[in-house]
Design a protein around this motif. Structure first.
Motif, PDB file in Angstrom:
ATOM      1  N   PRO A  90      37.351  55.511  31.593  1.00  0.00           N
ATOM      2  CA  PRO A  90      38.339  57.283  31.998  1.00  0.00           C
ATOM      3  C   PRO A  90      39.199  56.427  33.269  1.00  0.00           C
ATOM      4  O   PRO A  90      38.372  55.503  34.064  1.00  0.00           O
ATOM      5  CB  PRO A  90      37.434  58.250  31.997  1.00  0.00           C
ATOM      6  CG  PRO A  90      35.898  56.959  32.914  1.00  0.00           C
ATOM      7  CD  PRO A  90      35.758  56.249  31.827  1.00  0.00           C
ATOM      8  N   ASP A  91      40.342  57.757  32.748  1.00  0.00           N
ATOM      9  CA  ASP A  91      41.234  57.376  34.061  1.00  0.00           C
ATOM     10  C   ASP A  91      40.510  58.103  34.875  1.00  0.00           C
ATOM     11  O   ASP A  91      40.802  58.132  36.520  1.00  0.00           O
ATOM     12  CB  ASP A  91      42.313  56.875  34.100  1.00  0.00           C
ATOM     13  CG  ASP A  91      43.608  56.353  33.232  1.00  0.00           C
ATOM     14  OD1 ASP A  91      43.045  55.851  32.881  1.00  0.00           O
ATOM     15  OD2 ASP A  91      43.195  57.182  31.913  1.00  0.00           O
ATOM     16  N   LEU A  92      40.152  59.076  35.119  1.00  0.00           N
ATOM     17  CA  LEU A  92      39.243  60.563  36.308  1.00  0.00           C
ATOM     18  C   LEU A  92      37.538  61.296  35.094  1.00  0.00           C
ATOM     19  O   LEU A  92      38.237  60.893  33.924  1.00  0.00           O
ATOM     20  CB  LEU A  92      40.610  61.938  36.229  1.00  0.00           C
ATOM     21  CG  LEU A  92      40.079  63.000  36.302  1.00  0.00           C
ATOM     22  CD1 LEU A  92      40.154  62.530  38.133  1.00  0.00           C
ATOM     23  CD2 LEU A  92      41.494  64.198  36.353  1.00  0.00           C
ATOM     24  N   VAL A  93      36.989  61.090  36.118  1.00  0.00           N
ATOM     25  CA  VAL A  93      35.968  61.574  35.768  1.00  0.00           C
ATOM     26  C   VAL A  93      35.891  63.234  36.667  1.00  0.00           C
ATOM     27  O   VAL A  93      35.512  63.072  38.099  1.00  0.00           O
ATOM     28  CB  VAL A  93      34.732  60.928  35.875  1.00  0.00           C
ATOM     29  CG1 VAL A  93      33.240  61.637  35.872  1.00  0.00           C
ATOM     30  CG2 VAL A  93      34.756  59.792  35.046  1.00  0.00           C
ATOM     31  N   ILE A  94      35.593  64.468  35.656  1.00  0.00           N
ATOM     32  CA  ILE A  94      35.053  64.963  36.548  1.00  0.00           C
ATOM     33  C   ILE A  94      34.089  66.253  36.308  1.00  0.00           C
ATOM     34  O   ILE A  94      34.305  65.832  35.362  1.00  0.00           O
ATOM     35  CB  ILE A  94      36.200  66.614  35.836  1.00  0.00           C
ATOM     36  CG1 ILE A  94      38.139  65.878  35.790  1.00  0.00           C
ATOM     37  CG2 ILE A  94      36.119  68.271  36.357  1.00  0.00           C
ATOM     38  CD1 ILE A  94      39.088  66.691  35.103  1.00  0.00           C
ATOM     39  N   VAL A  95      33.643  66.071  37.160  1.00  0.00           N
ATOM     40  CA  VAL A  95      32.745  66.589  37.484  1.00  0.00           C
ATOM     41  C   VAL A  95      32.547  67.857  38.011  1.00  0.00           C
ATOM     42  O   VAL A  95      32.677  67.689  39.101  1.00  0.00           O
ATOM     43  CB  VAL A  95      31.050  66.339  38.843  1.00  0.00           C
ATOM     44  CG1 VAL A  95      31.101  64.174  37.938  1.00  0.00           C
ATOM     45  CG2 VAL A  95      31.481  65.782  39.863  1.00  0.00           C
ATOM     46  N   VAL A  96      31.259  69.342  37.803  1.00  0.00           N
ATOM     47  CA  VAL A  96      31.300  70.786  38.241  1.00  0.00           C
ATOM     48  C   VAL A  96      29.417  70.800  38.813  1.00  0.00           C
ATOM     49  O   VAL A  96      28.285  70.488  38.706  1.00  0.00           O
ATOM     50  CB  VAL A  96      31.633  71.472  37.233  1.00  0.00           C
ATOM     51  CG1 VAL A  96      32.892  71.065  36.733  1.00  0.00           C
ATOM     52  CG2 VAL A  96      30.607  71.100  35.576  1.00  0.00           C
ATOM     53  N   GLY A  97      29.823  71.109  39.532  1.00  0.00           N
ATOM     54  CA  GLY A  97      28.536  72.199  40.094  1.00  0.00           C
ATOM     55  C   GLY A  97      27.614  70.882  41.211  1.00  0.00           C
ATOM     56  O   GLY A  97      27.997  70.482  42.065  1.00  0.00           O
ATOM     57  N   ASP A  98      26.463  71.273  40.912  1.00  0.00           N
ATOM     58  CA  ASP A  98      25.145  70.801  41.681  1.00  0.00           C
ATOM     59  C   ASP A  98      24.029  69.949  41.141  1.00  0.00           C
ATOM     60  O   ASP A  98      23.217  70.500  42.243  1.00  0.00           O
ATOM     61  CB  ASP A  98      25.435  71.431  42.904  1.00  0.00           C
ATOM     62  CG  ASP A  98      24.841  72.870  42.123  1.00  0.00           C
ATOM     63  OD1 ASP A  98      24.497  73.092  41.213  1.00  0.00           O
ATOM     64  OD2 ASP A  98      24.828  74.071  43.575  1.00  0.00           O
ATOM     65  N   VAL A  99      24.533  70.081  39.844  1.00  0.00           N
ATOM     66  CA  VAL A  99      22.916  70.283  38.826  1.00  0.00           C
ATOM     67  C   VAL A  99      23.293  67.552  38.974  1.00  0.00           C
ATOM     68  O   VAL A  99      23.978  67.402  39.598  1.00  0.00           O
ATOM     69  CB  VAL A  99      22.492  70.922  37.227  1.00  0.00           C
ATOM     70  CG1 VAL A  99      23.029  71.659  37.965  1.00  0.00           C
ATOM     71  CG2 VAL A  99      24.293  70.008  37.027  1.00  0.00           C
ATOM     72  N   ASN A 100      21.643  67.934  38.213  1.00  0.00           N
ATOM     73  CA  ASN A 100      21.605  66.470  38.118  1.00  0.00           C
ATOM     74  C   ASN A 100      22.761  65.607  37.776  1.00  0.00           C
ATOM     75  O   ASN A 100      22.862  64.681  38.337  1.00  0.00           O
ATOM     76  CB  ASN A 100      20.458  66.325  37.672  1.00  0.00           C
ATOM     77  CG  ASN A 100      18.718  66.712  38.609  1.00  0.00           C
ATOM     78  OD1 ASN A 100      19.278  66.396  39.743  1.00  0.00           O
ATOM     79  ND2 ASN A 100      17.633  66.520  38.560  1.00  0.00           N
ATOM     80  N   SER A 101      23.441  66.037  36.510  1.00  0.00           N
ATOM     81  CA  SER A 101      23.888  65.788  36.363  1.00  0.00           C
ATOM     82  C   SER A 101      25.448  65.791  36.893  1.00  0.00           C
ATOM     83  O   SER A 101      26.258  64.122  36.754  1.00  0.00           O
ATOM     84  CB  SER A 101      24.669  66.590  34.321  1.00  0.00           C
ATOM     85  OG  SER A 101      23.634  66.713  33.356  1.00  0.00           O
TER      86      SER A 101
END
Length: 364
Positions: A90-101
């Motif tokens: 990917p050119d950009l990775v978007i993560v959300v929130g605060d979980v282990n993932s």
């Protein structure tokens, strides 16, 4: 070649947060957006039904990591996501929130040299005994782009020395999810519910500190029985909580004429339940925001919150187990008319702002 974006989702709160962003980015001709489902929540009630309700496509990559300790789950997600990245960079990775993932895929992204954006950045409870707080701190520390939901989140990041050029104040993506589904939520029938609209309280519990050990869980069950003498309770039981209730022989104690237990609900059904509540009793994070937006009193069974704006500007109150009944009585004695606060940028347009911010960063 089109700009490639990975959006990471793993747990139920993630699904609601990625939906508006997926729908916004999927319309953009300059990027290709792929959903990576880690499988942190992996059964149909916690995963599949949410994708259906939120009109999300089948995930482009399903890691299927399942349950385990925090360490096991984080490690398994990292290994599985690294394999995906080798085949589809990917050119950009978007993560959300605060979980282990969130932290697991964030670490992989940065170790492989990808640009990393954190949606819902800057939230702080100040309690480092909570795994979620560690995930928030670590993810924000390594992210290149920090999308914040509220002004206090901006202040937290600046106080930690984050360069303000990394911070984009975009608003609360959870409100986008609700507004995308508002019509369906308001029309959703609650055939299974025994109680009339605005006559009951919705209860949600899943925090380890509340449900994993017998002493606090027993105290909570006993307190809910007292509360049920004052207002009926609709209680969708999280799989973790159900397991603990059964383990400790507490499920039968909830057999009360004013307590209706329910299975985990899909997004529309759950939000319809919340939207029709007189008040909410919870230990969740996102519900503190949704109830504030809807003007529904929220009593949060926690010592702290990473969303203090829901207290200072919203309808949320932190309560102890011993103080819950008193606060329920106080809420019931107050005006029952919804008085929805107006919190800055909680307007259903967060995904639009993120999309425009990405254009400025990558297309300008």
């Amino acid at each position: 070649m089109s700009f490639c974006i990975h959006i990471i989702a793993g747990a139920r709160p993630n699904f609601m947060k990625i939906a508006p962003l997926w729908h916004a980015l999927s319309k953009e001709p300059w990027c290709t957006t792929k959903i990576i489902h880690t499988g942190q929540h992996y059964d149909a009630s916690m995963s599949g039904s949410f994708f259906q309700d939120l009109n999300l496509p089948t995930p482009h990559h399903a890691l299927n990591v399942g349950s385990g300790s925090h360490t096991e789950q984080t490690a398994n997600i990292m290994m599985a996501y690294e394999e995906v990245c080798h085949d589809n960079r990917p050119d950009l990775v978007i993560v959300v929130g605060d979980v282990n993932s969130t932290i697991a895929t964030a670490l992989v992204a940065k170790k492989l040299g990808f640009c990393l954006a954190h949606l819902e950045a800057g939230l702080r409870s100040g309690d480092r005994t909570m795994p979620e707080e560690i995930n928030r701190l670590a993810t924000d520390a390594i992210s290149d782009i920090l999308w914040t939901p509220s002004a206090d989140a901006n202040e937290n990041l600046l106080n930690e020395g984050v360069d303000k050029s990394k911070i984009d104040f975009v608003g609360n993506i959870m409100i986008d999810s609700f507004e995308l589904q508002r019509e369906a939520i308001e029309k959703h029938p609650l055939h299974e519910l025994q109680f009339p609209r605005k006559s009951y309280a919705t209860v949600t519990l899943h925090r380890p500190s509340n449900v994993d050990t017998i002493k606090p869980l027993t105290r909570i069950v006993d307190c809910l029985l007292e509360v049920a003498d004052h207002i009926p309770l609709a209680f969708p039981i999280h799989p973790r909580t159900e397991k603990c209730l059964l383990k400790h022989g507490l499920m039968e104690k909830l057999s009360h004429k004013n307590i209706q237990t329910l299975p985990p609900l899909p997004y529309r059904a759950f939000m319809s339940l919340v939207n029709s509540s007189r008040l909410v009793i919870t230990d969740s994070g996102g519900i503190q925001e949704e109830t504030s937006y809807l003007g529904i009193p929220c009593l949060t069974l926690r010592e702290n919150t990473e969303r203090p704006i829901t207290i200072s500007q919203g309808t949320n109150k932190l309560v102890s187990i011993d103080g819950l009944l008193k606060q329920v009585r106080s809420s019931l004695a107050a005006d029952s008319a919804n008085k929805a606060p107006q919190i800055e940028l909680w307007d259903g347009k967060t995904a639009e702002r993120i999309t425009e911010a990405l254009k400025v960063r990558f297309l300008a």
